[in-house]
Design an enzyme around this catalytic site. Structure first.
Site, PDB file in Angstrom:
ATOM      1  N   CYS A 136       4.843  -6.062  -5.426  1.00 19.11           N
ATOM      2  CA  CYS A 136       4.414  -4.736  -4.995  1.00 19.11           C
ATOM      3  C   CYS A 136       5.360  -3.629  -5.449  1.00 19.11           C
ATOM      4  CB  CYS A 136       4.274  -4.691  -3.475  1.00 19.11           C
ATOM      5  SG  CYS A 136       2.883  -5.654  -2.870  1.00 19.11           S
ATOM      6  N   ARG A 154      -1.670   1.517  -3.677  1.00 16.97           N
ATOM      7  CA  ARG A 154      -1.919   0.115  -3.318  1.00 16.97           C
ATOM      8  C   ARG A 154      -1.195  -0.265  -2.028  1.00 16.97           C
ATOM      9  NH1 ARG A 154       0.155  -5.555  -5.863  1.00 16.97           N
ATOM     10  NH2 ARG A 154      -1.321  -6.842  -4.727  1.00 16.97           N
TER      11      ARG A 154
END
Length: 157
Positions: A52, A98
């Site tokens: 991430c 995201r």
């Protein structure tokens, strides 16, 4: 690449993304806190992992951006350089979206909602958003260049 080099790049990105997501959601009134790369929202604790951080997306988008600049913008060097310089900020913005989405999914749907297909889809979505942002940026630079040319060389009436 060696792990220490990857960590040197991913840790600051993870902390930055965690900070920004936490600040935005806090300003929106969500019960959220953060400690490093750990985000606590409601009764859930989430950790922003290496995937991430956006580093993989930076590499992939860089490859696409270099190809795009070479194939379609090689006639305008400055435009190609601006496009390549924008890849890292574009990827960071897409990655922010995201992580923000994942935190909200966990808050409303629980940790179980993050596992499996939905998590993978947000990864694909991140990349699609990054590519779209890259094309939008390229279009914006082209528009600014055209406006600058029009003001620099006014046509006679």
């Amino acid at each position: 690449m060696p792990d220490w080099l990857i960590d040197a790049a991913t840790v600051p990105l993870k902390v930055f993304i965690s900070d920004v997501v936490t600040q935005v959601l806090y300003e929106l009134g969500y019960p959220i806190a953060q400690n490093g790369v750990m985000i606590m929202i409601g009764s859930y604790q989430l950790m922003v992992k290496d995937a991430c951080s956006g580093m993989n997306s930076i590499f992939a988008l860089s490859a696409i951006g270099v190809f795009y600049a070479y194939a379609f913008r090689s006639d305008t060097k400055i435009r190609a350089l601006l496009l390549l310089a924008a890849i890292v900020p574009i990827t960071i913005v897409a990655n922010f979206i995201r992580v923000l989405a994942l935190v909200l999914i966990a808050y409303y749907g629980g940790i179980e909602a993050l596992e499996g297909t939905l998590h993978d889809l947000t990864g694909i979505g991140l990349f699609v958003i990054a590519v779209v942002l890259m094309f939008l940026f390229d279009g914006f630079v082209g528009l600014v260049a055209r406006l600058f040319r029009i003001k620099s060389n006014p046509r006679p009436l």
